[in-house]
Design a protein around this motif. Structure first.
Motif: not given
Ligand code: MG
Length: 268
Positions: A52, A55, A87
């Motif tokens: 996450w 990204e 993600a």
């Protein structure tokens, strides 16, 4: 105090990580989400958090550039889901339903834990009626409105400028000009209070405002590469004030007579 702030007529605050702990809520919300939602075999909460963050670094840039910007301006939910999808994709998982669930749980958890910093309400209450008060915040229209309402401070401000509603955000000079026009005073009678040197302090200084930079030890984005609070960039001109707690600003404005002895209008 060498600087004289007694002639201030307007104060504009940034919202996230200036008045409320956005990164605290976001970090806690992500952790809660990745550990409470059932993940596919082989995907760990830590691995998904790493994906996450990676990204987010890319997507945060992309959002400002292409067709995503228009979507992002009006609502935060879609880009939040897209970030979860990216993600998962980074980990080889193609599951739109799971991306939706992760985005949904994260949004709700972040919203329910977002809180004002200590003294934020007291400071706004004390300033209300003494100077023109405003907020200038970047982010989607729906999320920023929701934050102001949830925190119970929407009525504190004479003027609210939200990136999602304006179609552009800080550090655009036009944003600062809108705030000057609304305040109806000279630029040097306005103070900007914010946590981001690039988005709050630089455009305010360039517009001729006074500046108050708030640097809290806790103000470290989940995407930070250093894990430390932002430093004054090399060669940059220091803000008029650098503080670590809103109490300091309360004291300075009281000494300057901006916060007076006349009781200000109360906001609950
Ligand atoms: Mg901020």
């Amino acid at each position: 105090m060498s600087e004289d702030f007694s002639d201030l007529k307007a104060i504009y605050f940034d919202l996230d990580d200036t008045l409320c702990g956005y990164w605290n809520a976001a970090k806690g919300g992500l952790k809660h989400t990745f550990s409470s939602v059932t993940l596919p075999d082989g995907v760990t909460p830590e691995g998904l958090m790493e994906a996450w963050v990676a990204e987010f670094r890319d997507f945060a840039e992309e959002i400002k550039r292409d067709h995503w910007y228009e979507i992002y301006l009006s609502q935060g939910g879609i880009t939040r889901m897209e970030l979860m999808r990216l993600a998962l994709a980074r980990l080889g998982i193609d599951d739109a339903r799971l991306a939706f669930e992760l985005g949904d749980v994260y949004g709700k958890e972040r919203r329910s834990t977002l809180a004002l910093f200590p003294s934020a309400r007291e400071l706004l209450n004390a300033l209300r009626g003494q100077v023109t008060l405003g907020v200038i915040t970047n982010g989607p229209a729906d999320i920023q409105r929701e934050e102001l309402q949830d925190l119970g401070i929407e009525d504190c401000f004479d003027h609210v400028f939200i990136e999602g509603e304006m179609g552009e955000g800080k550090p655009a000079p036009r944003v600062m000009q809108r705030a000057v026009d609304a305040a109806g005073c000279e630029p040097n009678q306005i103070m900007m209070v914010g946590n981001s040197f690039k988005h709050d302090i630089v455009p305010a200084r360039e517009a001729g405002w006074r500046t108050c930079w708030i640097r809290r030890d806790s103000d470290v984005p989940v995407t930070s590469r250093t894990g430390r609070v932002e430093e004054l960039p090399d060669g940059a001109v220091a803000p008029d004030l650098t503080i670590t707690h809103l109490d300091e600003l309360y004291e300075i404005l009281t000494s300057a007579g901006v916060i007076g002895t006349v009781p200000a209008r109360k906001v609950n």
